[in-house]
Design a protein around this motif. Sequence first.
Motif, PDB file in Angstrom:
ATOM      1  N   THR A 233       8.716  12.461  -2.162  1.00  0.00           N
ATOM      2  CA  THR A 233       8.094  13.783  -2.210  1.00  0.00           C
ATOM      3  C   THR A 233       7.600  14.035  -3.628  1.00  0.00           C
ATOM      4  O   THR A 233       8.394  13.999  -4.586  1.00  0.00           O
ATOM      5  CB  THR A 233       9.088  14.870  -1.793  1.00  0.00           C
ATOM      6  OG1 THR A 233       9.532  14.609  -0.458  1.00  0.00           O
ATOM      7  CG2 THR A 233       8.440  16.238  -1.852  1.00  0.00           C
ATOM      8  N   VAL A 234       6.296  14.280  -3.767  1.00  0.00           N
ATOM      9  CA  VAL A 234       5.688  14.428  -5.100  1.00  0.00           C
ATOM     10  C   VAL A 234       4.792  15.651  -5.101  1.00  0.00           C
ATOM     11  O   VAL A 234       4.370  16.145  -4.044  1.00  0.00           O
ATOM     12  CB  VAL A 234       4.859  13.175  -5.458  1.00  0.00           C
ATOM     13  CG1 VAL A 234       5.751  11.945  -5.512  1.00  0.00           C
ATOM     14  CG2 VAL A 234       3.712  12.969  -4.472  1.00  0.00           C
TER      15      VAL A 234
ATOM     16  N   THR B 196       3.653  16.866  -1.312  1.00  0.00           N
ATOM     17  CA  THR B 196       3.290  15.987  -0.203  1.00  0.00           C
ATOM     18  C   THR B 196       4.265  14.825  -0.158  1.00  0.00           C
ATOM     19  O   THR B 196       4.983  14.557  -1.131  1.00  0.00           O
ATOM     20  CB  THR B 196       1.846  15.461  -0.348  1.00  0.00           C
ATOM     21  OG1 THR B 196       1.463  14.793   0.844  1.00  0.00           O
ATOM     22  CG2 THR B 196       1.742  14.487  -1.517  1.00  0.00           C
ATOM     23  N   THR B 197       4.291  14.128   0.974  1.00  0.00           N
ATOM     24  CA  THR B 197       5.191  12.993   1.171  1.00  0.00           C
ATOM     25  C   THR B 197       4.393  11.703   1.140  1.00  0.00           C
ATOM     26  O   THR B 197       3.421  11.547   1.889  1.00  0.00           O
ATOM     27  CB  THR B 197       5.952  13.113   2.502  1.00  0.00           C
ATOM     28  OG1 THR B 197       6.718  14.318   2.493  1.00  0.00           O
ATOM     29  CG2 THR B 197       6.872  11.928   2.695  1.00  0.00           C
ATOM     30  N   VAL B 198       4.811  10.784   0.279  1.00  0.00           N
ATOM     31  CA  VAL B 198       4.148   9.495   0.126  1.00  0.00           C
ATOM     32  C   VAL B 198       4.999   8.419   0.802  1.00  0.00           C
ATOM     33  O   VAL B 198       6.204   8.308   0.524  1.00  0.00           O
ATOM     34  CB  VAL B 198       3.935   9.154  -1.354  1.00  0.00           C
ATOM     35  CG1 VAL B 198       3.284   7.777  -1.491  1.00  0.00           C
ATOM     36  CG2 VAL B 198       3.092  10.211  -2.027  1.00  0.00           C
ATOM     37  N   VAL B 199       4.379   7.655   1.687  1.00  0.00           N
ATOM     38  CA  VAL B 199       5.052   6.533   2.346  1.00  0.00           C
ATOM     39  C   VAL B 199       4.670   5.253   1.606  1.00  0.00           C
ATOM     40  O   VAL B 199       3.479   4.991   1.392  1.00  0.00           O
ATOM     41  CB  VAL B 199       4.653   6.436   3.834  1.00  0.00           C
ATOM     42  CG1 VAL B 199       5.408   5.300   4.509  1.00  0.00           C
ATOM     43  CG2 VAL B 199       4.914   7.754   4.534  1.00  0.00           C
TER      44      VAL B 199
ATOM     45  N   TYR C 106      -1.963  17.632   4.370  1.00  0.00           N
ATOM     46  CA  TYR C 106      -0.968  16.833   3.661  1.00  0.00           C
ATOM     47  C   TYR C 106      -0.074  17.664   2.741  1.00  0.00           C
ATOM     48  O   TYR C 106       0.939  17.160   2.257  1.00  0.00           O
ATOM     49  CB  TYR C 106      -1.669  15.749   2.827  1.00  0.00           C
ATOM     50  CG  TYR C 106      -2.400  14.724   3.655  1.00  0.00           C
ATOM     51  CD1 TYR C 106      -1.712  13.896   4.527  1.00  0.00           C
ATOM     52  CD2 TYR C 106      -3.780  14.577   3.567  1.00  0.00           C
ATOM     53  CE1 TYR C 106      -2.375  12.946   5.296  1.00  0.00           C
ATOM     54  CE2 TYR C 106      -4.455  13.625   4.324  1.00  0.00           C
ATOM     55  CZ  TYR C 106      -3.750  12.829   5.188  1.00  0.00           C
ATOM     56  OH  TYR C 106      -4.399  11.900   5.946  1.00  0.00           O
ATOM     57  N   VAL C 107      -0.463  18.885   2.469  1.00  0.00           N
ATOM     58  CA  VAL C 107       0.223  19.685   1.459  1.00  0.00           C
ATOM     59  C   VAL C 107       1.148  20.694   2.126  1.00  0.00           C
ATOM     60  O   VAL C 107       0.741  21.418   3.050  1.00  0.00           O
ATOM     61  CB  VAL C 107      -0.787  20.404   0.545  1.00  0.00           C
ATOM     62  CG1 VAL C 107      -0.051  21.195  -0.528  1.00  0.00           C
ATOM     63  CG2 VAL C 107      -1.743  19.403  -0.076  1.00  0.00           C
TER      64      VAL C 107
ATOM     65  N   SER D  74       0.844  -1.180   0.000  1.00  0.00           N
ATOM     66  CA  SER D  74       0.000   0.000   0.000  1.00  0.00           C
ATOM     67  C   SER D  74       0.884   1.237   0.000  1.00  0.00           C
ATOM     68  O   SER D  74       2.122   1.140   0.024  1.00  0.00           O
ATOM     69  CB  SER D  74      -0.920   0.009   1.226  1.00  0.00           C
ATOM     70  OG  SER D  74      -1.756   1.136   1.211  1.00  0.00           O
ATOM     71  N   LEU D  75       0.256   2.395  -0.035  1.00  0.00           N
ATOM     72  CA  LEU D  75       0.969   3.639   0.191  1.00  0.00           C
ATOM     73  C   LEU D  75       0.006   4.615   0.839  1.00  0.00           C
ATOM     74  O   LEU D  75      -1.204   4.514   0.697  1.00  0.00           O
ATOM     75  CB  LEU D  75       1.563   4.198  -1.106  1.00  0.00           C
ATOM     76  CG  LEU D  75       0.636   4.526  -2.279  1.00  0.00           C
ATOM     77  CD1 LEU D  75      -0.013   5.892  -2.123  1.00  0.00           C
ATOM     78  CD2 LEU D  75       1.428   4.509  -3.580  1.00  0.00           C
ATOM     79  N   TRP D  76       0.562   5.520   1.608  1.00  0.00           N
ATOM     80  CA  TRP D  76      -0.266   6.518   2.269  1.00  0.00           C
ATOM     81  C   TRP D  76       0.514   7.819   2.359  1.00  0.00           C
ATOM     82  O   TRP D  76       1.723   7.869   2.097  1.00  0.00           O
ATOM     83  CB  TRP D  76      -0.725   6.041   3.650  1.00  0.00           C
ATOM     84  CG  TRP D  76       0.382   5.693   4.607  1.00  0.00           C
ATOM     85  CD1 TRP D  76       1.005   6.522   5.478  1.00  0.00           C
ATOM     86  CD2 TRP D  76       0.987   4.408   4.773  1.00  0.00           C
ATOM     87  NE1 TRP D  76       1.956   5.847   6.196  1.00  0.00           N
ATOM     88  CE2 TRP D  76       1.972   4.540   5.781  1.00  0.00           C
ATOM     89  CE3 TRP D  76       0.798   3.159   4.176  1.00  0.00           C
ATOM     90  CZ2 TRP D  76       2.757   3.484   6.205  1.00  0.00           C
ATOM     91  CZ3 TRP D  76       1.585   2.110   4.592  1.00  0.00           C
ATOM     92  CH2 TRP D  76       2.544   2.272   5.600  1.00  0.00           C
ATOM     93  N   LEU D  77      -0.178   8.874   2.749  1.00  0.00           N
ATOM     94  CA  LEU D  77       0.422  10.196   2.814  1.00  0.00           C
ATOM     95  C   LEU D  77       0.824  10.507   4.248  1.00  0.00           C
ATOM     96  O   LEU D  77       0.099  10.174   5.195  1.00  0.00           O
ATOM     97  CB  LEU D  77      -0.548  11.268   2.308  1.00  0.00           C
ATOM     98  CG  LEU D  77      -1.112  11.061   0.895  1.00  0.00           C
ATOM     99  CD1 LEU D  77      -1.977  12.240   0.491  1.00  0.00           C
ATOM    100  CD2 LEU D  77      -0.005  10.836  -0.109  1.00  0.00           C
ATOM    101  N   ALA D  78       1.958  11.165   4.391  1.00  0.00           N
ATOM    102  CA  ALA D  78       2.450  11.564   5.710  1.00  0.00           C
ATOM    103  C   ALA D  78       2.130  13.038   5.951  1.00  0.00           C
ATOM    104  O   ALA D  78       2.256  13.860   5.040  1.00  0.00           O
ATOM    105  CB  ALA D  78       3.956  11.333   5.804  1.00  0.00           C
ATOM    106  N   VAL D  79       1.743  13.358   7.149  1.00  0.00           N
ATOM    107  CA  VAL D  79       1.460  14.745   7.530  1.00  0.00           C
ATOM    108  C   VAL D  79       2.759  15.374   8.039  1.00  0.00           C
ATOM    109  O   VAL D  79       3.367  14.843   8.990  1.00  0.00           O
ATOM    110  CB  VAL D  79       0.370  14.823   8.614  1.00  0.00           C
ATOM    111  CG1 VAL D  79       0.117  16.267   9.029  1.00  0.00           C
ATOM    112  CG2 VAL D  79      -0.920  14.169   8.116  1.00  0.00           C
ATOM    113  N   PRO D  80       3.222  16.462   7.450  1.00  0.00           N
ATOM    114  CA  PRO D  80       4.430  17.134   7.966  1.00  0.00           C
ATOM    115  C   PRO D  80       4.240  17.541   9.430  1.00  0.00           C
ATOM    116  O   PRO D  80       3.122  17.832   9.868  1.00  0.00           O
ATOM    117  CB  PRO D  80       4.575  18.360   7.055  1.00  0.00           C
ATOM    118  CG  PRO D  80       3.805  18.006   5.821  1.00  0.00           C
ATOM    119  CD  PRO D  80       2.682  17.128   6.267  1.00  0.00           C
ATOM    120  N   ASP D  81       5.334  17.528  10.165  1.00  0.00           N
ATOM    121  CA  ASP D  81       5.253  17.843  11.593  1.00  0.00           C
ATOM    122  C   ASP D  81       4.616  19.206  11.831  1.00  0.00           C
ATOM    123  O   ASP D  81       3.836  19.382  12.768  1.00  0.00           O
ATOM    124  CB  ASP D  81       6.657  17.802  12.213  1.00  0.00           C
ATOM    125  CG  ASP D  81       7.216  16.384  12.254  1.00  0.00           C
ATOM    126  OD1 ASP D  81       6.403  15.438  12.205  1.00  0.00           O
ATOM    127  OD2 ASP D  81       8.444  16.238  12.323  1.00  0.00           O
TER     128      ASP D  81
END
Length: 878
Positions: A670-671, A649-652, A643-644, A556-563
């Motif tokens: 990072t995309v 955004t960063t994809v895990v 996410y932006v 799978s893949l998911w989006l990471a929330v920046p700190d």
Amino acid sequence: MIALPVLALTYAAVSYDMFTLTPEEEFVQRHGAADASLTWQYAGPTTQTWDGWSSMSDAPLHEPVTEREILAELPVGSRVIPVAESHVPLATGTGAGDLDAVGVDITDPLVAGMVKLLDGAAPRQPGEIAVTVAARKRLGVRIGDTVRGVAGTAGGAWRVTGVVEFPADLGQRVVFAPGHVPVPAGSGREPRATWLADTPHPVTWADVERYNERGIVVASRAVSKNPPSPEETAYPFDDPGRSVNGETLSMGGLIAGLGLLEVVLLAGPAFAVGARRRQRDLALVAANGGTPAHLRRIVLADGVVLGAVGAVVGIALGIVLAFTTRPLAEQYLLQSRAAGYRVWPVALLVIAVLAVVTGLLAALVPAVTAARFDLVAALTGRRGAVRSRKRWLLLGLALTAVGAAIGAYGARGTDRRAILAGLTVVELGLVLCTPALVGLIARLGARLHLAPRIALRDAARNRAAAAPAISAVMAAVAGSVALGVYLTSSTARQEASYTPGLPTGYVKISYYTDQSRDEIASRVEQAARSMPWVRDTYQVRDYGCPAGTDPEVYCSLWLAVPDENRCFVDQLTQPLTVEQRRAALADWRCNASSGKFVFSNNSFPAVDDGTLVAAVLDASPADVAGARRALAAGGVVVADPRYVKDGHTTVVVQDGQHPDVSEEKLPHLTVPAYLMTSGIRFPTWFVSPALAERTGLAALPSALVAATASVPTQAQEDALRAAVQRIEPTIGNNIGVERGADPQEDPFLYVLAAAAALITLGAAGIATGLAAADGRADLSTLAAVGASPRLRRLLSLSQSGVIAGLGAVLGVAAGLGVAFAILTAFNRAAVDSWPVMIAFPLTVPWRNLLVVLVVPLVAMLGAGLLTRSRLPIERRLE
């Protein structure tokens, strides 16, 4: 006016008694004539409610037990029969649908009371089936016809041998012969059976606990007759049916108080006018030595006699009405059978006493007034001056303010009892203000035509009769409008809380199959396109593991929330303080997170080149263009701004190569990212095909979206399900229709509008008739001076308009004011709440208002048409 509410109360009491089953009656409907019903549900110990509705255990039993195994747990001499329950996909009259299926021998004495054969014969062979009335309509069959299973269902076809009924559920069910319930493809095993047991001795609570130790859940006839106390049960949840809720009692008391107030207000004018018409007779009694106490007793005796007559007539008619309408209530309202035809003697006695008390209370004010009249004025036929005392007006205003405050307090704590109590106090206050309002409005009569001027003058002179009638209309309308505002606002709030996943009416068909997804997707798309009501179709592809990957590995893949975009609330473990709640409400990062209550039925992730974004989001052209650019650049499209960051955004990535590592050690990419600001706020994201390829994941068909012009009907949905199940049976159960927030109007709104309309018509008609009877002397005077006969009709029309129109206008104003004040107070109280509570929109129930405001016109028209136009000529008393 007394018999009518008595009839309504009697109908409610008798119906409640018939439809409120005792524990033993409920046991019979669920388990027939058995001594106990046993379900071997767990492989280890369990706890359960005394009636077997709910149970708890951490050791589910995966394999069904046999008859020999269940008999080994029961006393020697016991007999059991199985009752298997499942869902079976069958061909309906318009396509295919899943129906509840039961496998049981309906001729066995143990099922008596649980299943009833209405027509035909019981199914005994593997190829036979019985249906309920509702299922027969859905399937479109009669006795002797054939019901066919959907492709993939064992059995294939069954001949309908009979029509049955389950008293506990009159819905769509089919009955198969014992042991021959077909197993739908993909279910993997036979349905677990519940065993109806005939035992040598009653199954006690101690026996139930012993069976619980073996993982068996039990419903016992003996226990239903004598349930254990809460201290004896190990189940952690209270049973709501064991005792009467205190809130229910208080709510019922408040509603009964409102009903009593309405009846007193409606019956009061009749006694007031009756006392007014008997004023000369009462004056003669006083002139011959009668004391004020004698006069009061004469009027109060009228109230007692009429209350008793109203009780007898109302109770008799209420019982007849409840008995005759019971089948309709069973079929269309409750979808279950009531107990036997019976009445509730205690409740009927209370209603009878209430009717007599109501008559006495309605006659109380006229009795006091009759004892204080001017003897000379009464003997000469004069009415005297009538004024409203200021202290009653001030008291009414004070009660109105206090009631609004109570209602606001109840709204703040969502206490329904306080809200209803506040409404009751407000209505009492408005009732006390009504005589003063009548007098104030009557001053406008000097500028009106003769008929309305006389009507206003009579209302002002006879406030003892007019004010209660106006108050009754006002109170009914105010309550109807206030509750209508609350219900429509609640519906609007639910709509605002709903997050759709697709445009309304669109259909999503999900694929869960081990077969070739590309082939299945192509065939399902052809089936969907064959439906005339489907405008277009769109394939949805999800990311998954590439071919050859171990099936046990998750990809799978998911989006990471920046700190810097994380909400501080997510890091807290303690309840928020007031300051923290306000800080969270002011922080966009928290408002964009899961703090809000949102719901969706059709969320899905998708690999997309922009086609789906344009087709299913209803977004603006600018947003669609921006999303296409981001996807073309190998990015993603999101609806959550957290996410932006700087347009990216960063994809895990969980590609299956690192199954046991933490998220921090997984590949991060990072995309480009585009944030949608219009259209459907979808709860996931769209991934570009280039990104899926870059991560090494496969884009696999996961669903099909069918675009429609409107929400499909049940027949259209059945047709689509039948077409899909012919391709792959398991997919037929994965069809979802986006029906929106389902903003169905609460039927209680129509009940409120109808009740307000009936009360308005009744009060207007009675008050008009009483005013006409009381004003015969004035009509004689008009006839003597040459007034037109049409004036009689116009005067009746005006009198009806004063009662119904003034009451309706005041009621609408009061109802809107009270409801808006309460909802505003609630919204202000929820301003600092967390998670964020969506405010109640201040909506107006226009249909209720339309009915309420049209009814006075109907009352006036009826009064004008039904009144005799010939004016009477009578000898005046000198």
